[in-house]
Structure formats: C-alpha cells, structure tokens
Write a protein that holds these residues in place. Sequence first.
Motif, PDB file in Angstrom:
ATOM      1  N   HIS A   1      37.911  42.098  50.390  1.00 19.12           N
ATOM      2  CA  HIS A   1      37.425  42.236  51.761  1.00 19.12           C
ATOM      3  C   HIS A   1      37.524  41.011  52.652  1.00 19.12           C
ATOM      4  O   HIS A   1      37.475  41.145  53.868  1.00 19.12           O
ATOM      5  N   TYR A   2      37.604  39.802  52.113  1.00 18.53           N
ATOM      6  CA  TYR A   2      37.657  38.669  53.037  1.00 18.53           C
ATOM      7  C   TYR A   2      39.026  38.687  53.724  1.00 18.53           C
ATOM      8  O   TYR A   2      40.056  38.654  53.052  1.00 18.53           O
ATOM      9  N   PRO A   3      39.041  38.729  55.062  1.00 24.21           N
ATOM     10  CA  PRO A   3      40.330  38.902  55.735  1.00 24.21           C
ATOM     11  C   PRO A   3      41.268  37.716  55.471  1.00 24.21           C
ATOM     12  O   PRO A   3      40.881  36.564  55.653  1.00 24.21           O
ATOM     13  N   GLY A   4      42.460  38.028  55.005  1.00 23.52           N
ATOM     14  CA  GLY A   4      43.451  36.979  54.796  1.00 23.52           C
ATOM     15  C   GLY A   4      43.351  36.267  53.465  1.00 23.52           C
ATOM     16  O   GLY A   4      44.180  35.409  53.155  1.00 23.52           O
ATOM     17  N   PHE A   5      42.362  36.616  52.649  1.00 18.74           N
ATOM     18  CA  PHE A   5      42.209  35.911  51.359  1.00 18.74           C
ATOM     19  C   PHE A   5      43.509  36.012  50.551  1.00 18.74           C
ATOM     20  O   PHE A   5      44.058  35.014  50.089  1.00 18.74           O
ATOM     21  N   ASP A   6      44.003  37.231  50.434  1.00 16.13           N
ATOM     22  CA  ASP A   6      45.215  37.483  49.671  1.00 16.13           C
ATOM     23  C   ASP A   6      46.417  36.729  50.268  1.00 16.13           C
ATOM     24  O   ASP A   6      47.175  36.073  49.555  1.00 16.13           O
ATOM     25  N   ARG A   7      46.544  36.800  51.597  1.00 17.23           N
ATOM     26  CA  ARG A   7      47.690  36.158  52.270  1.00 17.23           C
ATOM     27  C   ARG A   7      47.665  34.638  52.070  1.00 17.23           C
ATOM     28  O   ARG A   7      48.674  34.027  51.690  1.00 17.23           O
ATOM     29  N   ILE A   8      46.498  34.033  52.270  1.00 12.97           N
ATOM     30  CA  ILE A   8      46.407  32.572  52.171  1.00 12.97           C
ATOM     31  C   ILE A   8      46.635  32.136  50.726  1.00 12.97           C
ATOM     32  O   ILE A   8      47.341  31.167  50.444  1.00 12.97           O
ATOM     33  N   MET A   9      46.033  32.896  49.821  1.00 14.26           N
ATOM     34  CA  MET A   9      46.181  32.565  48.403  1.00 14.26           C
ATOM     35  C   MET A   9      47.648  32.632  47.974  1.00 14.26           C
ATOM     36  O   MET A   9      48.171  31.702  47.373  1.00 14.26           O
ATOM     37  N   THR A  10      48.319  33.728  48.307  1.00  6.16           N
ATOM     38  CA  THR A  10      49.717  33.864  47.870  1.00  6.16           C
ATOM     39  C   THR A  10      50.593  32.810  48.538  1.00  6.16           C
ATOM     40  O   THR A  10      51.468  32.229  47.894  1.00  6.16           O
ATOM     41  N   GLU A  11      50.332  32.571  49.809  1.00  2.00           N
ATOM     42  CA  GLU A  11      51.146  31.579  50.526  1.00  2.00           C
ATOM     43  C   GLU A  11      50.958  30.206  49.869  1.00  2.00           C
ATOM     44  O   GLU A  11      51.923  29.451  49.695  1.00  2.00           O
ATOM     45  N   THR A  12      49.734  29.896  49.482  1.00  2.00           N
ATOM     46  CA  THR A  12      49.487  28.586  48.874  1.00  2.00           C
ATOM     47  C   THR A  12      50.127  28.510  47.486  1.00  2.00           C
ATOM     48  O   THR A  12      50.727  27.494  47.139  1.00  2.00           O
ATOM     49  N   VAL A  13      50.011  29.583  46.712  1.00  2.00           N
ATOM     50  CA  VAL A  13      50.651  29.583  45.386  1.00  2.00           C
ATOM     51  C   VAL A  13      52.154  29.337  45.539  1.00  2.00           C
ATOM     52  O   VAL A  13      52.759  28.585  44.764  1.00  2.00           O
TER      53      VAL A  13
END
Length: 470
Positions: A417-429
């Motif tokens: 549910h946290y907006p962008g959590f997935d996007r930021i995490m994958t981008e950082t990985v």
Amino acid sequence: MLHNSDARFRIEGASAAQQQAVDALAQQFLVSDERLAAIVKEFRRRMEVGLAADCTMLKMVLSHVVWRPTGRETGSYFAIDLGGTNLRVLRVTLDGAGGATTEHQKFVLTEDAKRRTLFDFVAQCVETFLDDRSLRPAASAPPLSIGFTFSYPIDQTSINSGTLLYWTKGLDVPGCVGRDVVRLLEDALLRVGLRARVAGVASDTVSTLLAAAYADPAAQMGVIFGTGTNAAYYEDVAAIAKWKGPDPPSREMAVSIEWGAFDSDELAILPYTPHDIKLDRKSLNPRRQVYEKMISGMYLGEVARNVVLWLADQRLLLDGRSSDVLNAMWSVDTSYLSAAALDDSPDLSEIREIIEKTLNVPMSTLVDRRIFKAIAILVGERAARLSTVGLVATLTKRPALLDRPLTVAMDGSMYEHYPGFDRIMTETVSRFIPARQFANIRFSLAKDGSGIGAAVLAMLATQHSAAAAQ
Ligand code: ADP
Ligand code: MG
C-alpha cells in the motif's frame, strides 16, 4: 545535493525557517547510493557470520525446509498465520496446477493477546473458524494437521519445533521465550478441546517463499514488509557452516535471515536520525530490531509523529499546537503516511482530514499540510531505499542464480500500500546489480502468501514424513 533538485521538498509558501527545517530533514532522510553500498557490504558480512554460528546479530534461522513444491500437489490443509497485527486462520485447497483456493477468517490481535493470552487467543480463533463452518473433527477422528506461520525468531530444531528467541513487533507475552512455540500452540488447542498436530512451523518469509514456489519454480526469496520486515531465501547447504544435519538431496535449505535485527545493539551503520533514536529509546525493545524500525509498518508512523512534533515544538508546524491524540505514542498509523503521500488534491484535503479529524489538531494551514506530506514521503521513501540493502545483499549472495529468471515474492501491507514503495525499491536495486542480471529478477506480490504458504508447508512436511517412514 539530492534534495535541492527535488521539487517535492520545496514547500510553496513556507517561511525561510520552515524551508530550512524541511531541507535539514531531507538531508537526514535521503540516503545516498554510496551510503547504501557501504551498508550492503556490512549486511553481507553479517549474513556470513550468521551462517557460521548461532547467537549472532543476523540469526539466519535454518528452517529445515529442504524441499520445493512442484505445483502439482493437491489436497486441503489447515493453516494459521500469526503476524504482528493480524491472525489468519485458513483452509487452503491446493489445485494441483500452482493455484489455491482459500477459506479464511481474519482476526485482529487484541492488546490482551499481545501482552498475555496469545496462544489461548489463537486457539479460540481456530475454534471459531472451525465451528462457524462445521469443520470441527469428531472426537474419534485423527488430530487435525496444521501448518503454522509464526513470524517471530525461533531457534528451529525440526520442521515442527522451535524455541522462541525473543519477541518482536510489540508482542511481550510472558512465559514463551525459550519454549517450543509448537507445543505452546498444541497445548492451547487442547485446552479448547481440539486435538491438533502442527505438521510444520515457519516464519512468514519462508511461507511466502513456499506459496510463491508452488506457482513458480523460479521463486528464490520471500520478503515481508508488514508490521515488521524480514526475508528468507534458499541457501546452498554447503554455505551453511552451522548446519550439522545430513545434507538433503536438494542440497539447499530455506533460511530466514531475521533481518529486522540488522545493526541491533551496535547501532553502528544505519543512518539514524534523532527521531529514530527517540522511537527506539521509548520502544518495548530498545536497541533491538533497529533496521525493522526504519522500514516497517509498526514503526514508520511513529517516526513521522516524532518529526511532526519536533517541528511543532519549534513553532514551524501547526502553529506549535498538538493534541492529546498526537501527543500519544503510536497515534500516527503508517497507513496515514500512505494516504498523505497519495494526496494530490489542491488543498490536500485527505491530509487535512488526518490532521484535524483523526489526530484532533484544531487547525492546519496549507503549508502545514504540504510539510506533512513531505514528511510522509521522506519517511516512506527512506524505508523503500533501506529495504534494498537486505535485498541486494541476499540476491548477490548466490550470483549464479541471477543468470536465469528469479522471482522475489513480497507480502505485507507496507509493500502493498505505500505508494511507490515497489517502484523505488526496484529502481534502487537496479543500481546495484548488473543490468543483464537485473533483467532476470521479477518482484511479485504474493498476496496472503504467508497463509497459503503455511498450507504448502503442511503438505510438504506431511508428504516427506510419510516418505521417510516408508
Ligand atoms: P502482519 O504483519 O500482521 O502480517 P500486515 O502485513 O497487514 O500484517 O501489516 C500490518 C502493518 O501494516 C501495520 O503496522 C499497519 O500499520 C501497516 N499498514 C496498514 N495499512 C497500511 C497502508 N495503507 N500503508 C502502509 N502501512 C500500512
Ligand atoms: Mg503477514
């Protein structure tokens, strides 16, 4: 400087003093890639230490799960998923084609359960689930077989036994540390007249991994961002020096890292702010689970509350006003941060509702609400970036696996549910793994994986104990 170029932290209409304070926060909360790289290195070292010996910072709990499901198994299994906030009781039917249907019921852990009566509470919920569906077995029937997801660190002594090492995530039930949690559950079930046998016990991370593996042979990691945070992965047994048992035919075992404890006691390497330190100092488990305290749902609202009050106390926010609600620890739920980060309305009406209605502060200006949103973003995005430390350290531990498709299964409300959590995490990985290998990684939401996985675990444990008995 990262934040000077980031328009989200330039607060329209703010006074110079307010902007300066927000700049200072951005400085503290935005973690650079260089800093992350250094933390990854230390995390990897701690993983090695944990695989070599017991009693280290990263417990690297050996799950005794040395199998993978094929996805072709069938059958119905009961499961209990005990998280930090919720308890789910399920009956899962595996369809033999990687899918499952569930009947389930969710119960919110009561304060009394968290502090005193946990296993009796669980037993009552199981009883309710069975009785509501007329599933209670006859007295003459064989004991119920159950898969048990227990998301607290145990010293696992077999597939269905393990002693609790310590409580986390706000639980503090006396008389459990050092005891076998499977026995505690089976005994509580007996007290409500249910004869049951726990076929397997595992953390939510291992269960999530198993649920994903039932549908997808490439599943290699299960990760939780819920009340707490942790991950499990399949490790090569040759790399587990502390494993004293026979080498399994698969030559691998699921290991629960217990990564929420990273940097515990030492507080040496994570980018703590005074707001984190304050939370830690006043928590039930000071200096423990300090990585978890910067990442997961139980804590992020409280970090944000500390920041809000720090600004208010300087009269840089809410005209220096607070309320009884806002003054109370834990009153800011992490879901408010998700809602605030998502609020794109011109007058930030969702945030106004949170501040003025939910938190009962009499008045907020638009600038107050803009600052509140910036805080929600800073705290949430730092969590997403810090979460990549454990992910990158684990994914690069067995680099050969990155040469073919690999699935990382995720579960938990923060991830979902946290907006962008997935996007930021994958981008950082992606910044830490070569592009060719990164392209092989798939991050997927394993919704209710920790419940379905407990059933997969019960299935595997039953199947393999039957095979061993022959
Ligand atoms: P559990 O840890 O019991 O398995 P969840 O994965 O649902 O349960 O996580 C519950 C945690 O997630 C709580 O700490 C709660 O504050 C937090 N949470 C609930 N909703 C949201 C949301 N919309 N955004 C961020 N965090 C949330
Ligand atoms: Mg869960």
